[in-house]
Design an enzyme around this catalytic site. Structure first.
Site, PDB file in Angstrom:
ATOM      1  N   GLU A  76       0.794  -1.182   0.138  1.00  0.00           N
ATOM      2  CA  GLU A  76       0.045   0.056   0.037  1.00  0.00           C
ATOM      3  C   GLU A  76       0.916   1.273   0.102  1.00  0.00           C
ATOM      4  O   GLU A  76       0.621   2.047   0.929  1.00  0.00           O
ATOM      5  CB  GLU A  76      -0.795  -0.044   1.110  1.00  0.00           C
ATOM      6  N   TYR A  80     -11.435  -3.161   1.820  1.00  0.00           N
ATOM      7  CA  TYR A  80     -12.106  -3.212   3.385  1.00  0.00           C
ATOM      8  C   TYR A  80     -13.448  -2.650   3.067  1.00  0.00           C
ATOM      9  O   TYR A  80     -14.117  -1.766   3.723  1.00  0.00           O
ATOM     10  CB  TYR A  80     -11.183  -2.665   4.323  1.00  0.00           C
TER      11      TYR A  80
HETATM   12  C1  GCB Z   1      -4.430  -2.361   5.362  1.00  0.00           C
HETATM   13  C2  GCB Z   1      -2.830  -2.764   5.853  1.00  0.00           C
HETATM   14  C3  GCB Z   1      -2.579  -3.350   6.843  1.00  0.00           C
HETATM   15  C4  GCB Z   1      -3.349  -3.093   8.177  1.00  0.00           C
HETATM   16  C5  GCB Z   1      -4.798  -3.348   7.681  1.00  0.00           C
HETATM   17  C6  GCB Z   1      -6.028  -2.932   8.570  1.00  0.00           C
HETATM   18  O1  GCB Z   1      -4.670  -2.004   4.204  1.00  0.00           O
HETATM   19  O2  GCB Z   1      -2.074  -3.143   4.683  1.00  0.00           O
HETATM   20  O3  GCB Z   1      -1.221  -3.182   7.370  1.00  0.00           O
HETATM   21  O4  GCB Z   1      -3.118  -3.524   9.247  1.00  0.00           O
HETATM   22  O5  GCB Z   1      -5.255  -2.307   6.493  1.00  0.00           O
HETATM   23  O6  GCB Z   1      -6.505  -3.465   9.450  1.00  0.00           O
HETATM   24  O7  GCB Z   1      -6.270  -1.327   8.654  1.00  0.00           O
END
Ligand code: GCB
Length: 644
Positions: free
Chosen positions: A447, A500
């Site tokens: 990312e 997400y």
């Molecule tokens: C992401 C990251 C990771 C985080 C995760 C989160 O996109 O790559 O390092 O821990 O999201 O839980 O926000």
């Protein structure tokens, strides 16, 4: 004896990695001895305002206890959570470690033909090392090993006592990997004078300390410095191509035996470069793709040379798996067969130990992976311990090997200094892991702000460099940028996307996941026609918190998110989606923040490795996926030949 000429050595040097040397895992053999320095070390954090007292007072010159108070500190471990001192937990700056060791007399007597090497598995982040008060090396970067030849110092000093001092600085700057920055707070109505904090833009706690084993080992003075193998197979014959780099003399002979697990020699070779042909090879297969996964051969390399008129031998044995990796526009092929990544993202993380290597935790985690039916993981977001990687090789767990390019969110993280360091880190990572059959792809970052314009040249350069050093493996980086504005994606072999839905966007709206995920895949595929891995997805979940209908943070919500994602994966894996890696295997520690409840809770296991309800959902799914390929359920046991 076939003596090799200087020309061969020259040829090898040209083909060797840019760092110009090897980093073979230290193994005992008939010619090599090993002494582990794990256990309690003396320790002091330098709390002086500039953190420079240790250098001003030259703490390395005499035993650490003589320059001030010391405490006991275990190695390997992070120092942050072992004491009751909150200032040490969040400490930024130089800390000092020291160990006094008695060396065997045999290491000192035969000085003409014994090299003594000090090797640190990893220390976070910047290390300077002294032996008996003399600086022997310095190294930038955590997560990767470094070593120093200390023969001259220990062999020249009276007595067998060897005092090792390591000064370690965990400060991250915009040019380190991962990057960070120090912020000085100058408003004296709010902060004491000189107050500063370390800021990072990655989501895990910046644990520091000597995280992996420290060892002393010996080699003869003419020694095997590096071995590089690549493998191929066709029909019923396998091919192991090798290059051996020898140091200490240009006149030597090399003989090689490739042994199968039971010790039987299946191929032999001579000289520093060659090919070994294996009839009816047992291929290295991933776990759950074959009833005998992770099959390893053992390449025994024997070096002979004349030292001081006498015959000197060095022997090193390297585990080798015969397998191929190819990427098409919609598939990931291992040994010519489509491989679907059903696995996890992990962290090296545990309470008390932080990121320190812990065999009990390692074994528990591999047992959980087996239970889950996971065939793969990504080393999010930095290289994992060699001891973990050894088990991946032996068990057939497929690895996407990631460098610490995480938290690169600002334009200043894409300058020339960062780039130069990034290239060195990739060299060090490949130098360490190039021979591992489990490693099927390199990930150069997680990312990054890849929509920034400097990211184009940055990733073009890092990926080209990675491929130049290792032309045998695909390269990727993990993106969460908009598909139309990602400047790095044109250079990768596989698209890895994190998302997400219904968490950081449309919080609580499970009903939008399928539509948004489908759009995500279609957009990326139309733009690039490259296979796609869902490299992260998930939801924070507090174990034991229940709500039905599902609400965020409950176990029911995590299950529901997973199921929504899975229904899209099931459609798209028939087309071009080649994998799914849950975020995360287990809960882990982060910086303190209003969105983090004693860390990140997206684990399907708690930090203590107890399953949340989602673990059972994933387990059913992974075993269903495994059963589709009709394979037997192997037990993960160490297949190392005894003695290695
Ligand atoms: C992401 C990251 C990771 C985080 C995760 C989160 O996109 O790559 O390092 O821990 O999201 O839980 O926000």
């Amino acid at each position: 004896m076939a003596l090799c000429c200087a020309l061969c050595l020259l040829l090898l040097c040209c083909q060797a990695l840019a760092l110009g040397g090897g980093m073979l895992y230290p193994r005992e053999s008939a010619s090599r001895e090993l002494k582990e320095l794990n256990g309690l070390w003396s320790f002091r954090a330098d709390f002086s305002a500039q953190r420079d007292k240790g250098f001003v007072q030259q703490w390395y010159r005499k035993p650490l206890r003589q320059s001030g108070p010391v405490i006991d500190m275990p190695v390997p471990a992070s120092f942050n959570e072992l004491t009751q001192d909150p200032n040490l937990r969040q400490y930024t700056g130089w800390v000092w470690y020291e160990k006094e060791v008695l060396l065997p007399r045999s290491w000192l007597l035969n000085a003409l033909n014994t090299r003594v090497v000090l090797r640190v598995g990893s220390a976070h982040y910047y290390s300077i090392v002294w032996v008996n008060g003399v600086q022997v090396t310095e190294h930038e970067g955590g997560h990767l090993p470094f070593e120093a030849d200390i023969s001259r110092i220990v062999q020249g000093s009276p007595g067998a006592l060897c005092r090792i001092t390591i000064a370690l600085n965990n400060t991250l700057t915009p040019q380190t990997l991962p990057p960070g920055s120090i912020q000085f707070m100058t408003d004296e109505s709010k902060y004491p004078r000189g107050y500063f904090v370390q800021n990072t833009k990655f989501d895990f706690f910046n644990y520091a300390g000597i995280h992996r084993p420290v060892v002393l080992y010996t080699t003869p003075s003419v020694y095997i410095d590096d071995i590089t193998v690549t493998t191929a197979w066709a029909g019923n014959s396998g091919m192991v191509r090798y290059q051996v780099l020898v140091r200490g003399n240009t006149r030597y002979s090399l003989s090689l035996n490739l042994r199968e697990k039971e010790g039987k020699v299946v191929a032999t070779g001579e000289g520093p470069i060659g090919e070994l042909k294996v009839v009816e090879p047992k291929l290295w297969w991933p776990y759950l793709m074959h009833e005998n996964p992770g099959y390893l051969y053992y390449l025994e390399v024997k070096l002979s040379a004349q030292v001081g008129g006498e015959l000197s031998e060095d022997v090193y044995t390297l585990p080798v798996g015969i397998r191929t990796v190819h990427v098409t526009s919609s598939q990931f092929l291992i040994n010519g067969k489509p491989f679907y990544f059903h696995g996890v993202n992990k962290h090296e993380d545990a309470d008390i130990r932080g990121k320190g290597l812990d065999w009990s935790l390692i074994v528990k985690d591999f047992n959980l992976l087996q239970w889950l039916g996971a065939n793969s993981f990504r080393t999010s977001h930095y290289p994992y311990a060699e001891e973990i990687m050894d088990l991946c090789d032996a068990y057939g767990i497929v690895v996407i090997d990631e460098c610490p390019g995480v938290g690169m969110k600002d334009p200043e993280n894409f300058g020339n200094k960062s780039l130069a360091h990034h290239l060195v880190v990739m060299e060090e990572l490949i130098r360490r892991d190039k021979n591992r059959p489990s490693v099927v792809m390199w990930s150069v970052a997680n990312e990054p702000a890849s929509e920034l314009s400097p990211a184009a040249n940055y990733f073009k350069t890092v990926i080209a460099h990675t491929k130049a050093i290792d032309p045998t493996r695909p390269v990727t980086f993990v993106s969460n940028a908009n598909y139309a504005r990602d400047h790095g994606a044109p250079y990768v072999d596989v698209i890895c996307v994190n998302s997400y839905f219904s968490w950081y966007h449309d919080a609580g709206h499970l009903e939008v996941i399928q539509l948004q995920l489908n759009t995500q895949f279609e957009n990326w595929y139309k733009a690039y026609q490259k296979p796609i891995i869902q490299s992260e997805y998930g939801a924070d979940t507090i174990a034991g918190l229940h709500n039905d209908p599902p609400l965020m943070f409950s176990e029911e919500y995590q299950k529901a998110v997973l199921k929504e994602y899975h229904s899209v994966f099931d459609k798209k894996r028939k087309e071009y989606v080649i994998g799914e890696l849950i975020w995360n295997f287990a809960d882990f520690m982060t910086d303190q923040a209003t969105t983090r409840v004693l860390g990140n809770k997206k684990g399907i296991f708690t930090r203590q490795r107890q399953p949340k309800a989602a673990a059972f959902v994933l387990r059913d799914r992974y075993w269903k996926l495994a059963n589709e390929s009709n394979c037997l359920r192997p037990t993960l046991t160490l297949q190392f030949m005894s003695g290695y």
